[in-house]
Design a protein around this motif. Sequence first.
Motif, short mmCIF file in Angstrom:
data_model
loop_
_atom_site.label_atom_id
_atom_site.label_comp_id
_atom_site.label_asym_id
_atom_site.label_seq_id
_atom_site.Cartn_x
_atom_site.Cartn_y
_atom_site.Cartn_z
N SER A 114 -31.39 -122.61 18.29
CA SER A 114 -32.69 -122.42 18.96
C SER A 114 -33.30 -121.09 18.53
N ASP A 115 -34.58 -120.93 18.86
CA ASP A 115 -35.27 -119.67 18.55
C ASP A 115 -34.55 -118.49 19.18
N ASN A 116 -34.19 -118.63 20.45
CA ASN A 116 -33.56 -117.52 21.15
C ASN A 116 -32.17 -117.20 20.61
N GLU A 117 -31.47 -118.23 20.14
CA GLU A 117 -30.17 -118.00 19.50
C GLU A 117 -30.35 -117.25 18.19
N LEU A 118 -31.37 -117.61 17.45
CA LEU A 118 -31.67 -116.91 16.20
C LEU A 118 -32.07 -115.46 16.48
N TYR A 119 -32.85 -115.27 17.56
CA TYR A 119 -33.27 -113.91 17.90
C TYR A 119 -32.07 -113.04 18.29
N SER A 120 -31.08 -113.64 18.95
CA SER A 120 -29.87 -112.91 19.30
C SER A 120 -29.14 -112.45 18.03
N LEU A 121 -29.13 -113.30 17.01
CA LEU A 121 -28.52 -112.92 15.73
C LEU A 121 -29.36 -111.85 15.04
N LEU A 122 -30.66 -111.99 15.14
CA LEU A 122 -31.57 -111.00 14.55
C LEU A 122 -31.30 -109.61 15.14
N LYS A 123 -31.05 -109.56 16.44
CA LYS A 123 -30.75 -108.29 17.11
C LYS A 123 -29.48 -107.64 16.57
N GLN A 124 -28.64 -108.47 15.92
CA GLN A 124 -27.41 -107.96 15.30
C GLN A 124 -27.63 -107.69 13.81
N ASP A 125 -28.91 -107.54 13.43
CA ASP A 125 -29.30 -107.21 12.04
C ASP A 125 -29.10 -108.36 11.06
N ASN A 126 -29.09 -109.58 11.56
CA ASN A 126 -28.91 -110.73 10.68
C ASN A 126 -30.25 -111.09 10.03
N GLU A 127 -30.36 -110.83 8.73
CA GLU A 127 -31.62 -111.05 8.02
C GLU A 127 -31.92 -112.54 7.84
N GLU A 128 -30.86 -113.35 7.73
CA GLU A 128 -31.08 -114.79 7.58
C GLU A 128 -31.71 -115.37 8.84
N ALA A 129 -31.30 -114.87 10.00
CA ALA A 129 -31.89 -115.33 11.26
C ALA A 129 -33.37 -114.94 11.31
N PHE A 130 -33.67 -113.74 10.84
CA PHE A 130 -35.07 -113.30 10.77
C PHE A 130 -35.88 -114.23 9.86
N ASP A 131 -35.31 -114.55 8.69
CA ASP A 131 -35.99 -115.44 7.74
C ASP A 131 -36.25 -116.82 8.35
N ARG A 132 -35.26 -117.32 9.11
CA ARG A 132 -35.42 -118.63 9.75
C ARG A 132 -36.58 -118.61 10.74
N LEU A 133 -36.63 -117.56 11.58
CA LEU A 133 -37.72 -117.45 12.55
C LEU A 133 -39.06 -117.30 11.85
N TYR A 134 -39.07 -116.51 10.79
CA TYR A 134 -40.30 -116.31 10.02
C TYR A 134 -40.80 -117.64 9.46
N ASN A 135 -39.89 -118.39 8.85
CA ASN A 135 -40.28 -119.66 8.24
C ASN A 135 -40.71 -120.69 9.27
N ARG A 136 -40.15 -120.61 10.48
CA ARG A 136 -40.54 -121.54 11.53
C ARG A 136 -41.95 -121.27 12.04
N TYR A 137 -42.34 -120.01 12.05
CA TYR A 137 -43.56 -119.67 12.79
C TYR A 137 -44.71 -119.07 11.98
N TRP A 138 -44.48 -118.62 10.75
CA TRP A 138 -45.56 -117.88 10.10
C TRP A 138 -46.79 -118.74 9.85
N LYS A 139 -46.61 -120.03 9.51
CA LYS A 139 -47.77 -120.89 9.26
C LYS A 139 -48.57 -121.13 10.54
N LYS A 140 -47.86 -121.38 11.66
CA LYS A 140 -48.53 -121.61 12.94
C LYS A 140 -49.31 -120.37 13.36
N MET A 141 -48.67 -119.22 13.22
CA MET A 141 -49.31 -117.97 13.64
C MET A 141 -50.47 -117.61 12.70
N LEU A 142 -50.31 -117.90 11.43
CA LEU A 142 -51.38 -117.64 10.47
C LEU A 142 -52.60 -118.49 10.80
N PHE A 143 -52.37 -119.76 11.11
CA PHE A 143 -53.46 -120.67 11.47
C PHE A 143 -54.21 -120.15 12.69
#
Length: 198
Positions: free
Chosen positions: A8-37
């Motif tokens: 889930s998003d929140n699970e990925l964010y928990s990994l991101l808080k542990q400096d996990n760059e892959e989790a950041f990339d996953r969240l970015y790829n999930r949302y950047w198009k929606k947010m850009l629109f």
Amino acid sequence: MLISDNLSDNELYSLLKQDNEEAFDRLYNRYWKKMLFKAVLKLQSEADAEEVVQDAFIDLWKSRHTTTIKNTFHTYLAAIIRYKIMAKIADRKKVIHQGVEDIYQLQVVDNSTQQWLSFTDLQAEIEASVAALPEKCQLVFRMSRESGLSDKQIADSLGLSQKTIEAHISKALKVLRTSIGQFLGAFLSFLLVLLFIS
């Protein structure tokens, strides 16, 4: 470390808080198009929208160790994007406001035109004062006054206490009253504050 697509998003964010760059990339790829629109619709500029979304994700990464999301990641990210969009619009208004001084050099005969100029200048003064507030204080104030959210809704959205939200709004109003009080007389300032931000 390979991350499952089912997190889930929140699970990925928990990994991101542990400096996990892959989790950041996953969240970015999930949302950047929606947010850009969303940003393009509001700003009517793809370049400005891209800048807003990039800045939002940069802020997300920078604040990963200090921010705790109590609700959904989507709600939190949308709030950041909203703030960035409003800040970008405020910056545009500042640029426009710089050219207003040239208008005052013209001889204004029609009193209604003079009143319109004063009204426009006052709006610019209010917006400049709001834009100068600390980032979190400004975000809370705009969510309250521009988005019409209650203190509780803002608190839930940002993961803050309701008393903290009230303190931010109180601080913003105090700054605005001081700023407008310098711009106009104290009594007129009070009436205009009630009219524009109450």
